[in-house]
Write a protein that holds these residues in place. Structure first.
Motif, mmCIF file in Angstrom:
data_model
loop_
_atom_site.group_PDB
_atom_site.id
_atom_site.type_symbol
_atom_site.label_atom_id
_atom_site.label_comp_id
_atom_site.label_asym_id
_atom_site.label_seq_id
_atom_site.Cartn_x
_atom_site.Cartn_y
_atom_site.Cartn_z
ATOM 1 N N UNK A 1 22.887 55.843 36.525
ATOM 2 C CA UNK A 1 22.281 54.909 35.466
ATOM 3 C C UNK A 1 23.069 54.498 34.162
ATOM 4 N N UNK A 2 24.019 55.644 33.673
ATOM 5 C CA UNK A 2 24.972 55.410 32.829
ATOM 6 C C UNK A 2 25.835 54.336 33.175
ATOM 7 N N UNK A 3 26.415 54.489 34.512
ATOM 8 C CA UNK A 3 27.544 53.507 34.760
ATOM 9 C C UNK A 3 26.941 52.189 34.906
ATOM 10 N N UNK A 4 25.655 52.167 35.251
ATOM 11 C CA UNK A 4 24.986 50.758 35.429
ATOM 12 C C UNK A 4 24.600 49.871 34.263
ATOM 13 N N UNK B 1 31.854 49.947 48.256
ATOM 14 C CA UNK B 1 33.354 49.580 48.669
ATOM 15 C C UNK B 1 33.139 48.039 49.046
ATOM 16 N N UNK B 2 32.390 47.442 49.823
ATOM 17 C CA UNK B 2 32.366 46.197 49.956
ATOM 18 C C UNK B 2 32.168 45.195 48.731
ATOM 19 N N UNK B 3 31.529 45.756 47.888
ATOM 20 C CA UNK B 3 31.320 44.940 46.669
ATOM 21 C C UNK B 3 32.619 45.152 45.735
ATOM 22 N N UNK B 4 33.322 46.298 45.756
ATOM 23 C CA UNK B 4 34.732 46.339 45.035
ATOM 24 C C UNK B 4 35.620 45.348 45.824
ATOM 25 N N UNK B 5 35.605 45.234 47.160
ATOM 26 C CA UNK B 5 36.463 44.351 47.759
ATOM 27 C C UNK B 5 36.198 42.867 47.571
ATOM 28 N N UNK B 6 34.781 42.571 47.526
ATOM 29 C CA UNK B 6 34.475 41.373 47.338
ATOM 30 C C UNK B 6 34.791 40.883 45.675
ATOM 31 N N UNK C 1 25.852 40.416 37.645
ATOM 32 C CA UNK C 1 24.458 40.582 38.372
ATOM 33 C C UNK C 1 24.556 41.151 39.742
ATOM 34 N N UNK C 2 25.403 40.782 40.421
ATOM 35 C CA UNK C 2 25.501 41.142 41.842
ATOM 36 C C UNK C 2 25.952 42.600 42.018
ATOM 37 N N UNK C 3 26.852 43.212 41.122
ATOM 38 C CA UNK C 3 27.258 44.564 41.241
ATOM 39 C C UNK C 3 26.027 45.398 40.423
ATOM 40 N N UNK C 4 25.361 44.740 39.608
ATOM 41 C CA UNK C 4 24.181 45.739 39.212
ATOM 42 C C UNK C 4 23.440 45.782 40.210
ATOM 43 N N UNK C 5 23.090 44.617 41.099
ATOM 44 C CA UNK C 5 21.872 44.653 42.188
ATOM 45 C C UNK C 5 22.302 45.907 43.084
ATOM 46 N N UNK C 6 23.810 46.177 43.381
ATOM 47 C CA UNK C 6 24.189 47.062 44.387
ATOM 48 C C UNK C 6 23.922 48.416 43.694
ATOM 49 N N UNK C 7 24.410 48.581 42.594
ATOM 50 C CA UNK C 7 24.272 49.875 41.991
ATOM 51 C C UNK C 7 22.637 50.114 41.939
ATOM 52 N N UNK D 1 35.272 46.817 38.457
ATOM 53 C CA UNK D 1 35.814 47.515 39.584
ATOM 54 C C UNK D 1 35.983 48.856 39.422
ATOM 55 N N UNK D 2 36.524 49.211 38.222
ATOM 56 C CA UNK D 2 36.806 50.597 37.680
ATOM 57 C C UNK D 2 35.622 51.517 37.838
ATOM 58 N N UNK D 3 34.420 50.510 37.055
ATOM 59 C CA UNK D 3 33.157 51.232 37.078
ATOM 60 C C UNK D 3 32.585 51.692 38.401
ATOM 61 N N UNK D 4 32.475 50.505 39.455
ATOM 62 C CA UNK D 4 32.293 50.814 40.610
ATOM 63 C C UNK D 4 33.079 51.939 41.457
ATOM 64 N N UNK D 5 34.327 52.011 41.273
ATOM 65 C CA UNK D 5 35.046 52.987 41.718
ATOM 66 C C UNK D 5 34.572 54.240 41.559
ATOM 67 N N UNK D 6 34.196 54.608 40.082
ATOM 68 C CA UNK D 6 33.974 55.559 39.518
ATOM 69 C C UNK D 6 32.601 56.124 40.302
ATOM 70 N N UNK D 7 31.752 55.395 40.464
ATOM 71 C CA UNK D 7 30.322 55.538 41.054
ATOM 72 C C UNK D 7 30.851 55.903 42.652
ATOM 73 N N UNK D 8 31.646 55.149 43.264
ATOM 74 C CA UNK D 8 32.103 55.428 44.317
ATOM 75 C C UNK D 8 32.562 56.891 44.878
ATOM 76 N N UNK D 9 33.417 57.290 43.835
ATOM 77 C CA UNK D 9 33.901 58.470 43.934
ATOM 78 C C UNK D 9 32.843 59.521 43.906
#
Length: 143
Positions: free
Chosen positions: A109-112, A56-61, A118-124, A8-16
């Motif tokens: 790419x570094x975040x990824x 955002x949707x992935x983070x909520x999921x 697997x699902x978060x990686x697909x979204x990224x 979640x934190x990695x995805x939020x970093x990417x989202x910001x």
């Protein structure tokens, strides 16, 4: 910290960072005079907004709370970026390319590479591929 919290934190970093990209494109759009070029940048911005929605949707999921802005350091960077941005069309295109290439692709790419499920990686990967298309589009505008 549990693995899900790390994701979640990695995805939020990417989202910001994605929000920073939206804001940077807004600065570019405001400075562009050419209607076709402005439309091209607006299309890119719409796709970046869709990327933010996907993240955002992935983070909520994952039962996380998505960031809703670029964060304090991102806002400071945004203000500085807007003050330093040239009015020259070529410089604007170059600035946009550098932003997409450095942050939208390489940093993402570094975040990824992190411990994403697997699902978060697909979204990224979707977001990164979108940024690659934008970089190529901007590269074409150089020539």
């Amino acid at each position: 910290m549990k693995n899900e919290e790390i994701v979640i934190e990695e995805l939020n970093t990417l989202l910001r960072g994605t929000y920073m990209g939206i804001r940077a494109l807004e600065h570019h759009i405001q400075k562009l005079d050419n209607p076709e070029l402005k439309q091209s940048f607006q299309s890119m911005q719409q796709e970046v907004k869709q990327n933010a929605q996907k993240l955002a949707e992935r983070i909520q999921d994952l039962d996380g709370v998505p960031a809703d802005n670029e964060g304090v350091s991102g806002r400071i960077h945004s203000v500085m970026h807007n003050m330093m941005l040239s009015d020259n069309t070529k410089d604007i295109i170059e600035d946009a390319f550098k932003g997409v290439d450095n942050y939208g692709i390489h940093y993402s790419e570094e975040v990824a590479k992190g411990d994403l499920d697997p699902e978060s990686k697909r979204v990224v990967e979707e977001v990164i591929n979108s940024n690659r298309r934008h970089a190529e589009e901007l590269r074409q505008l150089f020539h």
